[in-house]
Design a protein around this motif. Structure first.
Motif, PDB file in Angstrom:
ATOM      1  N   ASN A 359      35.821  48.962  42.168  1.00 49.67           N
ATOM      2  CA  ASN A 359      34.691  49.884  42.185  1.00 49.67           C
ATOM      3  C   ASN A 359      33.472  49.137  42.716  1.00 49.67           C
ATOM      4  O   ASN A 359      32.949  48.233  42.043  1.00 49.67           O
ATOM      5  N   ASP A 360      32.995  49.491  43.914  1.00 46.88           N
ATOM      6  CA  ASP A 360      31.861  48.747  44.481  1.00 46.88           C
ATOM      7  C   ASP A 360      30.518  49.130  43.857  1.00 46.88           C
ATOM      8  O   ASP A 360      29.502  48.494  44.122  1.00 46.88           O
ATOM      9  N   LEU A 361      30.507  50.165  43.000  1.00 44.45           N
ATOM     10  CA  LEU A 361      29.260  50.538  42.334  1.00 44.45           C
ATOM     11  C   LEU A 361      28.859  49.514  41.270  1.00 44.45           C
ATOM     12  O   LEU A 361      27.676  49.227  41.084  1.00 44.45           O
ATOM     13  N   ASP A 362      29.850  48.989  40.547  1.00 42.07           N
ATOM     14  CA  ASP A 362      29.542  48.030  39.480  1.00 42.07           C
ATOM     15  C   ASP A 362      30.347  46.739  39.565  1.00 42.07           C
ATOM     16  O   ASP A 362      30.224  45.876  38.699  1.00 42.07           O
ATOM     17  N   GLY A 363      31.173  46.601  40.611  1.00 41.21           N
ATOM     18  CA  GLY A 363      31.944  45.370  40.794  1.00 41.21           C
ATOM     19  C   GLY A 363      33.162  45.251  39.896  1.00 41.21           C
ATOM     20  O   GLY A 363      33.808  44.198  39.878  1.00 41.21           O
ATOM     21  N   ARG A 364      33.492  46.303  39.161  1.00 41.55           N
ATOM     22  CA  ARG A 364      34.640  46.196  38.267  1.00 41.55           C
ATOM     23  C   ARG A 364      35.954  46.282  39.047  1.00 41.55           C
ATOM     24  O   ARG A 364      36.065  47.010  40.034  1.00 41.55           O
ATOM     25  N   TYR A 365      36.948  45.534  38.535  1.00 39.69           N
ATOM     26  CA  TYR A 365      38.272  45.517  39.166  1.00 39.69           C
ATOM     27  C   TYR A 365      39.339  45.481  38.074  1.00 39.69           C
ATOM     28  O   TYR A 365      39.091  45.087  36.929  1.00 39.69           O
ATOM     29  N   ILE A 366      40.525  45.929  38.453  1.00 44.97           N
ATOM     30  CA  ILE A 366      41.676  45.803  37.573  1.00 44.97           C
ATOM     31  C   ILE A 366      42.925  45.643  38.432  1.00 44.97           C
ATOM     32  O   ILE A 366      43.077  46.322  39.458  1.00 44.97           O
ATOM     33  N   LEU A 367      43.790  44.713  38.050  1.00 40.30           N
ATOM     34  CA  LEU A 367      45.070  44.468  38.705  1.00 40.30           C
ATOM     35  C   LEU A 367      46.161  44.787  37.692  1.00 40.30           C
ATOM     36  O   LEU A 367      46.263  44.139  36.648  1.00 40.30           O
ATOM     37  N   ILE A 368      46.989  45.788  38.012  1.00 40.58           N
ATOM     38  CA  ILE A 368      48.014  46.256  37.093  1.00 40.58           C
ATOM     39  C   ILE A 368      49.391  45.927  37.681  1.00 40.58           C
ATOM     40  O   ILE A 368      49.721  46.394  38.778  1.00 40.58           O
ATOM     41  N   PRO A 369      50.191  45.096  36.986  1.00 41.34           N
ATOM     42  CA  PRO A 369      51.514  44.768  37.525  1.00 41.34           C
ATOM     43  C   PRO A 369      52.365  46.001  37.745  1.00 41.34           C
ATOM     44  O   PRO A 369      52.369  46.939  36.931  1.00 41.34           O
ATOM     45  N   VAL A 370      53.081  46.014  38.857  1.00 42.00           N
ATOM     46  CA  VAL A 370      53.999  47.103  39.166  1.00 42.00           C
ATOM     47  C   VAL A 370      55.278  46.870  38.390  1.00 42.00           C
ATOM     48  O   VAL A 370      55.921  45.818  38.507  1.00 42.00           O
ATOM     49  N   GLN A 371      55.670  47.845  37.581  1.00 47.81           N
ATOM     50  CA  GLN A 371      56.864  47.698  36.730  1.00 47.81           C
ATOM     51  C   GLN A 371      58.102  48.055  37.517  1.00 47.81           C
ATOM     52  O   GLN A 371      58.090  48.926  38.362  1.00 47.81           O
TER      53      GLN A 371
END
Length: 371
Positions: A359-371
């Protein structure tokens, strides 16, 4: 295949029969020559655990049998400890009355993690075989030790939440590239989403493609149907626009709202925020390394949301950057999720396949492993 051969010289059973009044007792001691040793042949004792090889055979550890003059069942236990450990609290890799134990990568990984091993960090561990009988009076025999190297893999320990509903890009489809919320790196029950919503209702799902577990509003807090309860009410955006949505699912069950809470706050500044032409990931963990950005996909519903599905990353680091240039870039030192800042530190990456959201609005990121 690597092979460990535990060479334990033959054991002598000494029977001493002593008569004392009407009581007869028989005592056995298992003894081994102190020259007995464990010989590693040939190859390396190094094991790197990944998300893909857990069920694979890492090694079959073998040793020679103990020879006894009196038939007694011998139980063998393969133990593991840290390099400096004293086996006061060892991890057991396997037990057998035979002379070998097959050990998977998953077993090595669980033992290393239980002994304090860190994911992606190679450390030395030692192994030994303990030979015992059912009689506690019989002294056990311990083999010599062998040292191996294990690089553990940490299983993904988090739960994730995804948007669904008419207020969101996915609509009421539970498997339509549903956007993920951004988990707080310091509090795994708290999630954030700053972005565009239609003036309508929405809920949260734990797994795309499934309607349960499903989270929504209940009694002014958060409720859930995990498959054994009733559906909660919907959250709602009062009008189309940008909002800061924050939800805490602490203690939520089918029958209790626990300590949960949520808020939906209008964010007028987001409507005039800079819109970037591209955002990509870059770093030695990414497909193009530090030489070029790997482009992320921009949402047509909210131009500040970027995603990359099922991308394979190797052990290393990455950053997010805009317009294929370093003038605007984001980074943070927290793995899997966090809030990047301009020129922040590199994001640490464990190897695996991921769905990545930014999210470039607040710099938040999440990486979710592919099951």
């Amino acid at each position: 295949m690597k092979k460990f051969s535990i060479l334990i010289l033959s054991f002598l059973a000494i029977a001493a029969i002593t008569s004392c009044d009407d009581n007869d007792s028989e005592e056995f001691n298992l003894n081994t020559n102190t020259a007995g040793e464990i010989t590693l042949s040939p190859g390396s004792g190094a094991f790197e655990v990944t998300e893909f090889n857990g069920d694979d055979l890492a090694e079959r550890f073998t040793w020679n049998a103990i020879s006894l003059e009196v038939p007694v069942q011998i139980d063998y236990t393969l133990q593991m400890d840290t390099e400096m450990g004293d086996y006061s609290a060892p991890q057991v890799l396997g037990a057998s009355t035979d002379t070998n134990v097959a050990v998977t990568y998953e077993t090595l990984n669980a033992a290393a993690v239980a002994l304090g091993g860190e994911a992606t960090v190679a450390s030395n561990y030692k192994l030994r075989v303990l030979a015992t009988t059912a009689d506690p009076a019989v002294n056990p025999v311990v083999s010599n030790e062998v040292t191996i190297i294990i690089t553990p893999f940490a299983a993904y320990p988090f739960s994730d939440l995804y948007l669904v509903g008419a207020a969101t890009e996915a609509g009421w489809s539970n498997d339509n590239n549903n956007p993920a919320l951004f988990r707080d790196p310091a509090n795994e029950t708290v999630y954030y989403y700053t972005g565009y919503f239609n003036g309508d209702e929405f809920k949260l799902l734990s797994t795309p493609g499934f309607w349960q577990p499903q989270y929504g509003e209940r009694n002014g807090a958060v409720g859930v149907n995990d498959g054994g309860g009733s559906d909660p009410n919907s959250f709602a955006a009062p009008a189309a626009g940008y909002y800061d949505f924050v939800v805490d699912v602490d203690g939520v069950t089918n029958s209790s709202e626990g300590a949960s809470s949520f808020s939906m706050t209008a964010n007028s500044a987001a409507a005039t925020a800079t819109t970037y032409m591209t955002v990509g990931i870059i770093g030695d963990s990414t497909p193009a390394g530090w030489g070029a950005s790997t482009a992320m996909n921009q949402s047509s519903f909210d131009p500040h949301k970027w995603s990359l599905r099922n991308v394979t990353l190797i052990s290393g680091e990455l950053k997010f950057r805009a317009n294929d240039d370093w003038a605007v870039n984001w980074g943070s030192d927290t793995e899997f999720s966090g809030q990047g800042t301009q020129d922040g530190p590199n994001v640490p990456i464990a190897p695996g396949a991921y769905d990545i959201f930014f999210n470039d609005l607040d710099g938040r990121y999440i990486l979710i492993p592919v099951q």
